[in-house]
Structures are given as structure tokens and as C-alpha cells.
Design a protein around this motif. Structure first.
Motif, PDB file in Angstrom:
ATOM      1  N   ALA A   1     -47.210 -46.439  25.207  1.00 55.64           N
ATOM      2  CA  ALA A   1     -46.237 -47.340  24.582  1.00 55.64           C
ATOM      3  C   ALA A   1     -45.178 -46.536  23.816  1.00 55.64           C
ATOM      4  N   ALA A   2     -45.606 -45.455  23.176  1.00 53.31           N
ATOM      5  CA  ALA A   2     -44.665 -44.609  22.426  1.00 53.31           C
ATOM      6  C   ALA A   2     -43.670 -43.936  23.366  1.00 53.31           C
ATOM      7  N   ASP A   3     -44.145 -43.488  24.540  1.00 59.69           N
ATOM      8  CA  ASP A   3     -43.238 -42.859  25.503  1.00 59.69           C
ATOM      9  C   ASP A   3     -42.249 -43.874  26.075  1.00 59.69           C
ATOM     10  N   VAL A   4     -42.723 -45.086  26.326  1.00 61.09           N
ATOM     11  CA  VAL A   4     -41.826 -46.138  26.820  1.00 61.09           C
ATOM     12  C   VAL A   4     -40.765 -46.444  25.769  1.00 61.09           C
ATOM     13  N   GLU A   5     -41.179 -46.533  24.518  1.00 62.57           N
ATOM     14  CA  GLU A   5     -40.223 -46.796  23.436  1.00 62.57           C
ATOM     15  C   GLU A   5     -39.205 -45.663  23.334  1.00 62.57           C
ATOM     16  N   ARG A   6     -39.664 -44.431  23.431  1.00 63.42           N
ATOM     17  CA  ARG A   6     -38.771 -43.268  23.348  1.00 63.42           C
ATOM     18  C   ARG A   6     -37.796 -43.256  24.536  1.00 63.42           C
ATOM     19  N   LEU A   7     -38.303 -43.537  25.735  1.00 60.54           N
ATOM     20  CA  LEU A   7     -37.443 -43.597  26.913  1.00 60.54           C
ATOM     21  C   LEU A   7     -36.389 -44.690  26.750  1.00 60.54           C
ATOM     22  N   THR A   8     -36.815 -45.843  26.268  1.00 60.74           N
ATOM     23  CA  THR A   8     -35.892 -46.961  26.049  1.00 60.74           C
ATOM     24  C   THR A   8     -34.804 -46.572  25.060  1.00 60.74           C
ATOM     25  N   GLU A   9     -35.186 -45.950  23.962  1.00 63.18           N
ATOM     26  CA  GLU A   9     -34.205 -45.511  22.959  1.00 63.18           C
ATOM     27  C   GLU A   9     -33.236 -44.498  23.553  1.00 63.18           C
ATOM     28  N   ASN A  10     -33.755 -43.574  24.353  1.00 58.47           N
ATOM     29  CA  ASN A  10     -32.893 -42.563  24.971  1.00 58.47           C
ATOM     30  C   ASN A  10     -31.928 -43.184  25.979  1.00 58.47           C
ATOM     31  N   LEU A  11     -32.402 -44.142  26.752  1.00 57.04           N
ATOM     32  CA  LEU A  11     -31.508 -44.817  27.698  1.00 57.04           C
ATOM     33  C   LEU A  11     -30.411 -45.585  26.962  1.00 57.04           C
TER      34      LEU A  11
ATOM     35  N   ASP B   1     -21.984 -27.829  31.135  1.00 62.89           N
ATOM     36  CA  ASP B   1     -22.539 -27.583  32.464  1.00 62.89           C
ATOM     37  C   ASP B   1     -22.517 -28.882  33.255  1.00 62.89           C
ATOM     38  N   THR B   2     -21.595 -28.996  34.195  1.00 60.89           N
ATOM     39  CA  THR B   2     -21.479 -30.229  34.981  1.00 60.89           C
ATOM     40  C   THR B   2     -22.695 -30.466  35.864  1.00 60.89           C
ATOM     41  N   GLN B   3     -23.531 -29.442  36.029  1.00 65.04           N
ATOM     42  CA  GLN B   3     -24.730 -29.574  36.853  1.00 65.04           C
ATOM     43  C   GLN B   3     -25.999 -29.670  36.012  1.00 65.04           C
ATOM     44  N   HIS B   4     -25.818 -29.946  34.724  1.00 63.04           N
ATOM     45  CA  HIS B   4     -26.981 -30.092  33.840  1.00 63.04           C
ATOM     46  C   HIS B   4     -27.878 -31.196  34.403  1.00 63.04           C
ATOM     47  N   PRO B   5     -29.193 -30.991  34.422  1.00 65.72           N
ATOM     48  CA  PRO B   5     -30.103 -31.997  34.985  1.00 65.72           C
ATOM     49  C   PRO B   5     -29.940 -33.393  34.367  1.00 65.72           C
TER      50      PRO B   5
ATOM     51  N   ALA C   1     -23.338 -43.545  24.838  1.00 61.65           N
ATOM     52  CA  ALA C   1     -22.507 -42.356  25.012  1.00 61.65           C
ATOM     53  C   ALA C   1     -21.527 -42.512  26.172  1.00 61.65           C
ATOM     54  N   ILE C   2     -21.937 -43.232  27.197  1.00 60.20           N
ATOM     55  CA  ILE C   2     -21.096 -43.428  28.388  1.00 60.20           C
ATOM     56  C   ILE C   2     -20.076 -44.542  28.160  1.00 60.20           C
ATOM     57  N   SER C   3     -20.420 -45.503  27.343  1.00 59.70           N
ATOM     58  CA  SER C   3     -19.563 -46.673  27.123  1.00 59.70           C
ATOM     59  C   SER C   3     -18.149 -46.273  26.733  1.00 59.70           C
ATOM     60  N   PRO C   4     -17.143 -46.917  27.325  1.00 62.88           N
ATOM     61  CA  PRO C   4     -15.754 -46.604  26.983  1.00 62.88           C
ATOM     62  C   PRO C   4     -15.456 -46.812  25.502  1.00 62.88           C
ATOM     63  N   ALA C   5     -16.222 -47.638  24.832  1.00 66.12           N
ATOM     64  CA  ALA C   5     -15.997 -47.909  23.404  1.00 66.12           C
ATOM     65  C   ALA C   5     -16.449 -46.745  22.536  1.00 66.12           C
ATOM     66  N   SER C   6     -17.146 -45.769  23.117  1.00 62.93           N
ATOM     67  CA  SER C   6     -17.686 -44.627  22.342  1.00 62.93           C
ATOM     68  C   SER C   6     -16.579 -43.720  21.851  1.00 62.93           C
TER      69      SER C   6
ATOM     70  N   LEU D   1     -27.126 -34.750  33.184  1.00 63.90           N
ATOM     71  CA  LEU D   1     -25.918 -35.344  33.759  1.00 63.90           C
ATOM     72  C   LEU D   1     -26.138 -35.753  35.207  1.00 63.90           C
ATOM     73  N   LEU D   2     -26.842 -34.919  35.951  1.00 63.13           N
ATOM     74  CA  LEU D   2     -27.136 -35.262  37.350  1.00 63.13           C
ATOM     75  C   LEU D   2     -28.013 -36.510  37.435  1.00 63.13           C
ATOM     76  N   ALA D   3     -28.988 -36.612  36.543  1.00 63.39           N
ATOM     77  CA  ALA D   3     -29.851 -37.801  36.529  1.00 63.39           C
ATOM     78  C   ALA D   3     -29.038 -39.044  36.188  1.00 63.39           C
ATOM     79  N   CYS D   4     -28.101 -38.909  35.255  1.00 63.75           N
ATOM     80  CA  CYS D   4     -27.239 -40.047  34.896  1.00 63.75           C
ATOM     81  C   CYS D   4     -26.372 -40.454  36.078  1.00 63.75           C
ATOM     82  N   ARG D   5     -25.825 -39.461  36.782  1.00 65.90           N
ATOM     83  CA  ARG D   5     -25.019 -39.785  37.970  1.00 65.90           C
ATOM     84  C   ARG D   5     -25.865 -40.485  39.023  1.00 65.90           C
ATOM     85  N   ASN D   6     -27.074 -40.003  39.217  1.00 67.63           N
ATOM     86  CA  ASN D   6     -27.972 -40.637  40.189  1.00 67.63           C
ATOM     87  C   ASN D   6     -28.308 -42.068  39.785  1.00 67.63           C
ATOM     88  N   LEU D   7     -28.537 -42.277  38.491  1.00 65.57           N
ATOM     89  CA  LEU D   7     -28.832 -43.625  38.007  1.00 65.57           C
ATOM     90  C   LEU D   7     -27.629 -44.541  38.225  1.00 65.57           C
ATOM     91  N   GLY D   8     -26.446 -44.042  37.896  1.00 68.96           N
ATOM     92  CA  GLY D   8     -25.231 -44.832  38.129  1.00 68.96           C
ATOM     93  C   GLY D   8     -25.040 -45.162  39.599  1.00 68.96           C
TER      94      GLY D   8
END
Length: 143
Positions: free
Chosen positions: A122-132, A4-8, A138-143, A10-17
Motif C-alpha cells: 500500500a505504501a508503494d502504491v501511495e508513493r507511485l501515485t504521488e510521483n505520478l 539527458d533527453t534519454q534519461h530513463p 510538472a508536464i502541465s502547461p500551467a507549471s 523521460l523515456l518512461a514518460c514519453r512511453n506513457l504519453g
């Protein structure tokens, strides 16, 4: 699962980029440099670097880095220094003025990013950091 190219996510990643891209465009304009020149300056925030390392980081030829460093040197944004461990190696380093400009523009954005975490555990920040990190990998060309 269908793609789904409109998955939330993916859209959030595009917005971040797009946000990073817009911020970098503004920084490049304010410094009067190209985007590759800004990428080189950002790399030097970690300390002096050889032109060979800079070429590898930017994924350009050594000759291209020489041209970029020559232009930044002429603009008074970087200096070439002799390596303390090998006289044959020239290191490229930021001048203090560039540190000040980068700090003026990147620090407020960094503070706003950290402000997002103010109301998080602190746990949510750690989880967010790990997810980012996982998304970056996943986006890196080396992947």
C-alpha cells in the motif's frame, strides 16, 4: 546536472504519453469521433457540464464547443439539458450508450493498470501515485 533527453524517467514518460495517445486514438475511432470530441466525452464522465466549462477544459472557443456539441448531439452521443438551477444554462450530458462504450474500452485498461499494483505494498502504491501526480503537474502547461 546535464539535461539527458534519454534519461530513463523521460523515456518512461514519453512511453506513457504514447500509450495514452494510442488508447485515445482507438477510442475515438471506435466511437467515430475526433480527438477533441473524445476529450469532451471524457470530461462528461464526471457528469453534465455547461458549454462554457467545456470550452475552458478543452482550451477552445465557446463557438468551437458549440460545433462539437452540435456534432455529438446529431450523432446521438450527447444531449443538451436545461440546468436545474438556471433555466438559461444548457448542460451537456452523455447518453447511456456512450457510458457503455466508454466502459467497455476504458475499464479493461483501468483493470490492467490496477493489476500492476497487485504485488505492491500500500505504501508503494501511495508513493507511485504521488510521483505520478508530481510528474503530471510538472508536464502541465500551467507549471
Amino acid at each position: 546536472m546535464d539535461f539527458d533527453t534519454q534519461h530513463p524517467l523521460l523515456l518512461a514518460c514519453r512511453n506513457l504519453g504514447a500509450a495514452f495517445d494510442a488508447h485515445d486514438a482507438l477510442m475515438a475511432e471506435r466511437l467515430g469521433v475526433s480527438r477533441n470530441e473524445l476529450r469532451l466525452l471524457n470530461r462528461l464522465e464526471g457528469g453534465p457540464s455547461s458549454q462554457v466549462d467545456l470550452a475552458d477544459h478543452l482550451h477552445v472557443s465557446r463557438a468551437a464547443v458549440t460545433v462539437i456539441v452540435d456534432r455529438l448531439t446529431a450523432a446521438g452521443l450527447v444531449v443538451r439539458e436545461t440546468s436545474p438551477t438556471d433555466r438559461r444554462v444548457k448542460l451537456v450530458n452523455l447518453i447511456p450508450k456512450v457510458w457503455q462504450v466508454l466502459g467497455l474500452h476504458y475499464r479493461p485498461a483501468g483493470q490492467r493498470v490496477l493489476g500492476v499494483a497487485d504485488d505492491m505494498s500500500a505504501a508503494d502504491v501511495e508513493r507511485l501515485t504521488e510521483n505520478l501526480r508530481a510528474i503530471s503537474d510538472a508536464i502541465s502547461p500551467a507549471s
